[in-house]
Design a protein around this motif. Structure first.
Motif, short mmCIF file in Angstrom:
data_model
loop_
_atom_site.label_atom_id
_atom_site.label_comp_id
_atom_site.label_asym_id
_atom_site.label_seq_id
_atom_site.Cartn_x
_atom_site.Cartn_y
_atom_site.Cartn_z
N UNK A 80 0.83 -1.21 0.00
CA UNK A 80 0.00 0.00 0.00
C UNK A 80 0.86 1.26 0.00
N UNK A 81 1.93 1.26 0.79
CA UNK A 81 2.83 2.42 0.81
C UNK A 81 3.51 2.60 -0.54
N UNK A 82 3.94 1.51 -1.15
CA UNK A 82 4.54 1.60 -2.48
C UNK A 82 3.56 2.07 -3.52
N UNK A 91 -3.93 8.71 -4.36
CA UNK A 91 -3.66 7.27 -4.41
C UNK A 91 -4.90 6.38 -4.45
N UNK A 92 -6.10 6.96 -4.48
CA UNK A 92 -7.31 6.12 -4.39
C UNK A 92 -7.41 5.11 -5.52
N UNK A 93 -7.07 5.51 -6.72
CA UNK A 93 -7.15 4.57 -7.85
C UNK A 93 -6.14 3.44 -7.67
N UNK A 94 -4.93 3.76 -7.23
CA UNK A 94 -3.91 2.73 -7.00
C UNK A 94 -4.39 1.78 -5.91
N UNK A 95 -4.97 2.31 -4.83
CA UNK A 95 -5.47 1.45 -3.76
C UNK A 95 -6.60 0.56 -4.26
N UNK A 96 -7.45 1.10 -5.11
CA UNK A 96 -8.55 0.31 -5.67
C UNK A 96 -8.01 -0.83 -6.54
N UNK A 97 -7.01 -0.53 -7.37
CA UNK A 97 -6.42 -1.57 -8.21
C UNK A 97 -5.70 -2.63 -7.37
N UNK A 158 7.52 5.89 9.22
CA UNK A 158 8.13 6.44 10.42
C UNK A 158 7.44 7.70 10.90
N UNK A 159 6.75 8.40 10.02
CA UNK A 159 6.00 9.58 10.43
C UNK A 159 4.66 9.11 10.96
N UNK A 160 4.02 9.97 11.69
CA UNK A 160 2.70 9.68 12.24
C UNK A 160 2.69 8.42 13.09
N UNK A 161 3.52 8.39 14.06
CA UNK A 161 3.49 7.28 15.01
C UNK A 161 4.26 6.07 14.58
N UNK A 162 5.11 6.16 13.60
CA UNK A 162 5.97 5.04 13.23
C UNK A 162 5.38 4.09 12.22
N UNK A 163 4.18 4.34 11.75
CA UNK A 163 3.58 3.41 10.79
C UNK A 163 3.73 3.89 9.37
N UNK A 164 3.27 3.08 8.46
CA UNK A 164 3.28 3.45 7.05
C UNK A 164 2.06 4.30 6.77
N UNK A 165 2.25 5.39 6.06
CA UNK A 165 1.14 6.26 5.68
C UNK A 165 0.53 5.71 4.40
N UNK A 166 -0.69 5.26 4.49
CA UNK A 166 -1.37 4.69 3.32
C UNK A 166 -2.40 5.60 2.75
#
Length: 166
Positions: A80-82, A91-97, A158-166
């Motif tokens: 998801x991050x990639x 990124x909504x279209x990429x997430x949908x795909x 690493x930002x926003x609490x150490x997680x991946x921003x999706x």
């Protein structure tokens, strides 16, 4: 009336390995880049899938459970991050795909495994085929160039609490 849900002995071991997996893989992604961490996770998962059929002992089952449990959620988070990084702006279209592709695999995989089991009488080929697909995915991911967008996605780890921003 109270119902008790029982799980198989290996499902607990799978969960134990899954718990810290996202944190571990995102940490690796922050250090090496999302594409490289994704490729490494695919290779580890491929080893777990192969071990599940090539090492038919209790130890093999434990190794397979640990390798699969330690990668499946990390691969999803890194994917998801990639996808976010490769999508650029929205990124909504990429997430949908990505989600549709995952769903297609969840439908086609068991059907193909059943056909291969019917043809061969075992699940060895039905397991080695996805292990091979994971190796191919690792090779493809390793070849993803580090563009400005993927570098931004890498820094989002690493930002926003150490997680991946999706």
């Amino acid at each position: 009336m109270r119902r008790t849900v029982r799980s198989s002995p290996s499902s607990g071991r799978f969960g134990i390995a899954a718990g810290p997996s996202v944190a571990a893989w995102t940490r690796l992604g922050a250090r090496t880049g999302i594409a490289r961490a994704f490729a490494a996770a695919c290779l580890v998962e491929a080893a777990g899938v192969a071990a599940s059929v090539l090492w038919p002992t209790a130890t093999g089952a434990l190794v397979a459970a640990a390798l699969l449990g330690g990668t499946f959620m990390g691969i999803t988070a890194l994917g998801l991050a990639g996808g976010r990084g490769l999508a650029g702006g929205d990124p909504r279209r990429a997430f949908a795909l990505l989600t549709a592709s995952f769903g297609l695999g969840q439908i086609a995989g068991p059907v193909l495994a059943g056909v291969l089991h019917d043809l061969t009488g075992s699940f060895v080929l039905a397991s080695l085929l996805p292990a091979g697909a994971l190796v191919v995915a690792a090779a493809v991911a390793a070849g993803v160039p580090m563009t400005a967008e993927t570098l931004e996605a890498r820094h989002a780890i690493g930002r926003r609490g150490g997680g991946i921003r999706c």
